[in-house]
Write a protein that holds these residues in place. Structure first.
Motif, short mmCIF file in Angstrom:
data_model
loop_
_atom_site.label_atom_id
_atom_site.label_comp_id
_atom_site.label_asym_id
_atom_site.label_seq_id
_atom_site.Cartn_x
_atom_site.Cartn_y
_atom_site.Cartn_z
N LEU B 54 39.82 34.20 31.95
CA LEU B 54 40.58 35.34 32.50
C LEU B 54 41.37 34.93 33.72
O LEU B 54 42.55 35.26 33.88
CB LEU B 54 39.61 36.48 32.89
N ARG B 55 40.71 34.15 34.60
CA ARG B 55 41.36 33.71 35.84
C ARG B 55 42.57 32.82 35.52
O ARG B 55 43.64 32.97 36.10
CB ARG B 55 40.36 32.96 36.74
N HIS B 57 44.31 32.83 32.76
CA HIS B 57 45.37 33.64 32.15
C HIS B 57 46.15 34.41 33.22
O HIS B 57 47.38 34.47 33.19
CB HIS B 57 44.76 34.62 31.14
N GLU B 58 45.42 34.97 34.20
CA GLU B 58 46.08 35.74 35.27
C GLU B 58 47.01 34.87 36.10
O GLU B 58 48.05 35.31 36.58
CB GLU B 58 45.02 36.40 36.16
N ARG B 59 46.59 33.62 36.24
CA ARG B 59 47.42 32.70 37.01
C ARG B 59 48.72 32.38 36.25
O ARG B 59 49.80 32.36 36.81
CB ARG B 59 46.62 31.41 37.26
N PRO B 62 50.77 36.58 35.15
CA PRO B 62 50.32 37.73 35.97
C PRO B 62 50.86 39.05 35.42
O PRO B 62 52.04 39.13 35.06
CB PRO B 62 50.89 37.41 37.36
N ASP B 65 48.45 41.37 30.27
CA ASP B 65 47.08 41.15 29.80
C ASP B 65 46.75 41.88 28.49
O ASP B 65 45.60 42.14 28.20
CB ASP B 65 46.10 41.60 30.89
N HIS B 95 40.86 42.62 29.49
CA HIS B 95 39.82 42.96 30.47
C HIS B 95 38.76 43.87 29.89
O HIS B 95 37.72 44.10 30.49
CB HIS B 95 40.46 43.62 31.71
N SER B 137 53.25 36.46 27.09
CA SER B 137 51.84 36.21 27.39
C SER B 137 51.10 35.78 26.12
O SER B 137 51.44 36.18 25.01
CB SER B 137 51.23 37.49 27.94
#
Lengths: 55, 291
Positions: B54-55, B57-59, B62, B65, B95, B137
């Motif tokens: 998850l971290r 992917h967020e990086r 952003p 999701d 999430h 994404s």
């Protein structure tokens, strides 16, 4: 089903805006030809066989 | 491509990334006879995405999701060709985790229209990108649903929930008893109602056939389902006694043509009630399976 609904459907099918004014004299000598009656009977028989699904 | 008048335009796949799962449900005898399918719900268990993934992917993406989850009904025709029908499609966030409920009532309705012996219910679930393009994404790669494991170990495996109503309690009763008076407690039934065309002023000298007809009407009330059901489907109104099947009424009318009167046949649709049923007010009409 009300009588008004029958009238409304009939006018719609015949593309008429109002009921035609017909006197008894208009009917005199009016005979339903055999081919018209045959068409009517065929539709009558078909409507007994086929159903349309409503709501 | 063989025509002189058209230039051949080659196409190419821009993106073809999707994970697709085929779910197979043996349906025979799952739906009780003489019952109405109210809703079919497909439950899929969305597995939680590991925190590290998850971290990462967020990086990289952003604020992006989500992925699109689509359910299609797959029909294998007699000639071996396949056809798919879109049933449900929605966006799912990486999430989230836990049970996802998808409405597949239409797929089961389609399946019910197949000729017997019927193939199992085939549902194709695909997870695709939300948007296309080079910067899109890749959240769709992180969405995982628990698949069917070895027998006994299948916690969270796909489930099909069928909600039905028994017609013996919740349906109509056919024709009304002519001897019994219609009261508030009368169960939905078809009652004879004669429309006398001869007695109508507007029909005089115009309608030649028939002199009248049995139109029938639907009277009485329908038993309402338990509160728990109506809570689940708040968009539905109460069950009402309605004409579910009708037939047309042919007529011979006198029409003027060139100053002369000529008899003409006309057919009025939905004039006679063939069947009364209890149906939800506001329920969608099931789509007919195209040939």
């Amino acid at each position: 089903l009300t009588e008004e609904q029958v009238l409304s459907s009939l006018l719609q099918q015949l593309h008429l805006s109002k009921v035609p004014v017909l006197g008894k004299a208009d009917m005199e000598g009016l005979v339903i030809p055999a081919h018209v009656r045959a068409q009517y009977v065929a539709l009558l028989q078909r409507s007994h066989g086929t159903r349309s699904r409503g709501k | 491509r063989f025509s002189q008048n058209f230039r051949e335009v080659a196409g190419r796949f821009l993106v073809s990334e999707a994970s697709t799962h085929l779910l197979v449900f043996a349906m025979e005898q799952r739906l009780p006879p003489n019952s109405e399918l109210v809703q079919a719900v497909l439950r899929l268990f969305q597995e939680p995405v590991p925190k590290a993934a998850l971290r990462r992917h967020e990086r990289l993406f952003p604020g992006s999701d989500r992925a699109r989850v689509t359910v299609q009904w797959l029909h294998v025709r007699d000639d071996g060709s396949n056809r798919t029908s879109l049933i449900d499609s929605r966006l799912v966030s990486i999430h989230e985790s836990g049970w996802k409920a998808l409405d597949v009532t239409e797929a089961v309705n389609f399946w019910q229209q197949l000729h017997r012996p019927r193939q199992p219910l085939l549902l194709q679930v695909s997870v695709q990108r939300e948007h296309l393009g080079p910067l899109a994404s890749s959240a769709h790669r992180l969405i995982r649903f628990t698949s069917q494991g070895p027998s006994g170990a299948g916690q969270g495996e796909p489930q099909l929930e069928l909600h039905t109503l028994d017609f013996r309690d919740y349906g109509a009763q056919g024709n009304c008893d002519p001897k019994a008076p219609i009261t508030e407690g009368t169960r939905c039934c078809r009652q004879e109602m004669y429309i006398d065309l001869q007695g109508l002023k507007w029909a005089e000298n115009w309608v030649l056939e028939p002199p009248g007809f049995l139109a029938y009407e639907c009277v009485g009330t329908c038993q309402q389902p338990p509160e728990s059901l109506t809570f689940k489907w708040p968009f539905l109104g109460p069950r009402q006694c309605i004409a579910s099947e009708t037939t047309s009424l042919p007529m011979i009318v006198s029409m003027e043509e060139g100053g002369k009167r000529r008899p003409q046949v006309v057919s009025l649709p939905n004039m006679r009630v063939q069947k009364c049923s209890c149906a939800w007010d506001g329920a969608p009409v099931p789509r007919k399976l195209a040939p």
